[in-house]
Scaffold this active site. Structure first.
Site, short mmCIF file in Angstrom:
data_model
loop_
_atom_site.label_atom_id
_atom_site.label_comp_id
_atom_site.label_asym_id
_atom_site.label_seq_id
_atom_site.Cartn_x
_atom_site.Cartn_y
_atom_site.Cartn_z
N HIS A 19 -3.17 11.02 0.72
CA HIS A 19 -2.62 10.82 2.07
C HIS A 19 -2.06 12.16 2.54
CE1 HIS A 19 -1.11 7.45 4.85
NE2 HIS A 19 -0.82 8.55 5.47
N ARG A 77 0.85 -1.20 0.00
CA ARG A 77 0.00 0.00 0.00
C ARG A 77 0.87 1.23 0.00
NH1 ARG A 77 -2.87 3.03 4.75
NH2 ARG A 77 -4.02 4.57 3.55
N TYR A 127 -4.12 1.40 15.81
CA TYR A 127 -2.88 1.52 16.57
C TYR A 127 -3.05 1.28 18.07
CZ TYR A 127 -0.63 3.25 12.38
OH TYR A 127 -0.12 3.35 11.11
N GLU A 142 -7.70 8.56 6.24
CA GLU A 142 -8.01 9.20 7.53
C GLU A 142 -8.54 10.63 7.40
OE1 GLU A 142 -4.52 8.69 9.95
OE2 GLU A 142 -4.97 6.57 10.25
O1 LIG Z 1 1.59 7.68 13.17
C1 LIG Z 1 1.83 6.55 12.39
C2 LIG Z 1 0.95 6.58 11.14
C3 LIG Z 1 1.30 7.70 10.16
O2 LIG Z 1 2.67 7.66 9.83
C4 LIG Z 1 0.42 7.51 8.91
O3 LIG Z 1 0.77 8.41 7.86
C5 LIG Z 1 -1.04 7.74 9.25
O4 LIG Z 1 -1.92 7.17 8.27
C6 LIG Z 1 -1.37 7.24 10.64
N1 LIG Z 1 -2.56 7.28 11.25
C7 LIG Z 1 -2.39 6.89 12.54
C8 LIG Z 1 -3.45 6.89 13.58
C9 LIG Z 1 -4.07 8.31 13.66
C10 LIG Z 1 -3.05 9.34 13.96
C11 LIG Z 1 -2.33 9.92 12.91
C12 LIG Z 1 -1.37 10.88 13.17
C13 LIG Z 1 -1.13 11.30 14.48
C14 LIG Z 1 -1.85 10.72 15.53
C15 LIG Z 1 -2.80 9.73 15.26
C16 LIG Z 1 -1.07 6.56 12.70
N2 LIG Z 1 -0.47 6.76 11.52
#
Ligand SMILES: OC[C@@H]1[C@@H](O)[C@H](O)[C@@H](O)c2[nH]c(CCc3ccccc3)c[n+]21
Length: 447
Positions: A122, A78, A294, A167
């Site tokens: 993104h 992806r 996460y 997101e």
């Molecule tokens: O933070 C790790 C990854 C990012 O590197 C990705 O680009 C993004 O899709 C992503 N989403 C999330 C969970 C939501 C979130 C995003 C950023 C900061 C805090 C929470 C974690 N992550």
């Protein structure tokens, strides 16, 4: 009980990345700048004033990185397309050299029997469109549909699955309400409209795809189950509000064609009265839902915390990652089961799951990241448990293939299976890469 959750034949084992986080050289070959290029070059916005100018230099190292993916045994990958590489002005003129990079990448993946899953957006909106109002402009869904059509026509013959928007919640809330992501706005009256236009953009791209596409299209949501920090009525109500604010704000319009009734209460006058015809368009049946999982939220009522009157608190009695996120694998099973019990068990992919830890320094070109191995083992097992309960799960994409530009955290947070330092650009394998290679080879987490 055996923890060997066998996954079905054909289950996709992938890794996930995004353009601005790994490519580097964002203006190469005629590309137009994005809001993340502008934001990261604004002093004080990103840790260490880091930018995506170098990142993992993937724009020039794609062949080497595809070889890494093949060596892992991935059967899917992806990645996202930088809108400004293909349409430097966001609309109109196609930059063929930018499009050619993605054509070559897709062909190299297919040569290795790796199925591409492409994310169209993104977070890296071309500044040319942002300067015309960006996602606040009611024309933005049409801009996105036109961009999507260029990519569908160029690549749909070789691409298994498309993700429209990564997101929407993060793009709207961190970018327009909290101001900690690009474009750095902190305006209560923007987040609801930006979210609405992102959902409409998703719907318009799905409508275009229905007419010309031959494969699968979906959206990727950050879903985070919310739990009250105590069983007090106040904390339980706070967790429910945060669940509406993070999860149902997106799930309910996409699956039911309506926003949660809590939204006007949360946003008050900042919640516009959206036309029901819009909600009908948003409820277009995409083919799948992408789940970015996460952690969970541990929620306490807090009247001073606008707009929710609730805050996510850090648990001191539970393990957490370098991002301060609790390690809670059961939350992945519960999130997937919720899609089955409350949203009609749609085809689903885990489009992101992974963790940042303070990795030890490399020793003889290898990083012993035991914490990440444990996190991945527990979460892949949790995904298998959801499958055993009948969840319609089709694949798992690990975040991330490479250490990369972690948005406002810059390069201080490492999520990769391979360690990368922008100033030297080697890809140093971690123990988690070996672990994941074994998971893929045995199609599950054997014990
Ligand atoms: O933070 C790790 C990854 C990012 O590197 C990705 O680009 C993004 O899709 C992503 N989403 C999330 C969970 C939501 C979130 C995003 C950023 C900061 C805090 C929470 C974690 N992550």
């Amino acid at each position: 009980m055996s923890t060997d959750h066998a996954f079905p034949p054909g289950f996709l084992w992938g890794a996930a990345t995004s353009a601005y986080q790994i490519e580097g050289d964002p203006l190469a070959d005629g590309a137009g700048p994005s809001i993340w290029h502008r934001f990261s070059h604004t002093p004080g916005r990103v840790a260490g004033n880091a930018t995506g100018d170098l990142a993992c230099d993937h724009y020039h190292r794609a062949q080497e990185d595809v070889a890494l993916m093949a060596n892992l045994g991935l059967n899917a990958y992806r990645f996202s397309i930088a809108w400004g590489r293909v349409l430097p002005d966001g609309r109109g003129r196609v930059n063929q050299r930018g499009l050619d990079f993605y054509q070559r990448l897709v062909d190299r993946l297919l040569e290795q029997d790796i199925q591409p899953m492409i994310t169209l957006y993104h977070w890296d909106l071309p500044t040319a469109l942002h300067d015309r109002g960006g996602w606040l402009n009611p024309e933005s869904p049409a801009w996105f549909a036109d961009y999507a059509q260029v990519l569908f026509r160029a690549l749909d013959d070789r691409v298994a699955a498309w993700v429209t928007i990564n997101e929407p919640w993060v793009a709207a809330v961190l970018g327009h309400l909290e101001g900690v992501h690009a474009p750095g706005h902190a305006d209560a009256f923007e987040a609801a409209r930006v979210t609405h236009h992102l959902l409409l953009a998703h719907a318009e791209a799905c409508a275009v795809y229905r007419a010309i596409g031959a494969h699968q299209i979906g959206i990727a949501l950050n879903l985070e189950p919310q739990y009250p920090a105590s069983d007090s009525a106040a904390d339980r109500a706070a967790a429910d509000r945060r669940d509406a604010f993070i999860n149902r704000w997106l799930l309910d319009p996409l699956f039911f064609g309506r926003y949660p009734e809590a939204m006007p209460a949360i946003f008050g006058p900042a919640w516009p009265d959206f036309p029901s015809a819009d909600l009908e368009r948003i409820r277009r049946p995409a083919d799948f839902i992408g789940v970015n999982y996460y952690s969970r939220g541990w929620v306490q009522a807090d009247p001073s915390a606008w707009p929710l009157g609730a805050t996510r608190i850090q648990r001191t009695d539970a393990p957490s990652t370098a991002m301060g996120w609790e390690v809670y694998p059961n939350g992945l099973t519960e999130t997937l089961l919720r899609l089955k019990t409350q949203y009609g068990n749609p085809p689903a992919y885990i489009t992101e799951n992974g963790a940042a830890f303070e990795d030890p320094a490399p020793v003889e070109d290898r990083v012993e990241d035991a914490h990440r191995v444990a996190y991945l083992r527990d979460h892949i097992t949790a995904a298998g448990a959801a499958l055993q309960e009948g969840v319609n799960l089709r694949g798992y994409f690990l975040w991330s293939l490479l250490d990369n530009f972690e948005w406002a955290e810059g390069y201080t947070k490492r999520f990769g299976l391979y360690r990368v330092d922008p100033e030297e650009q080697r890809r140093i394998p971690k123990a988690s890469a070996d672990f994941y290679r074994k998971v893929i080879a045995s199609n599950g987490v054997g014990m």
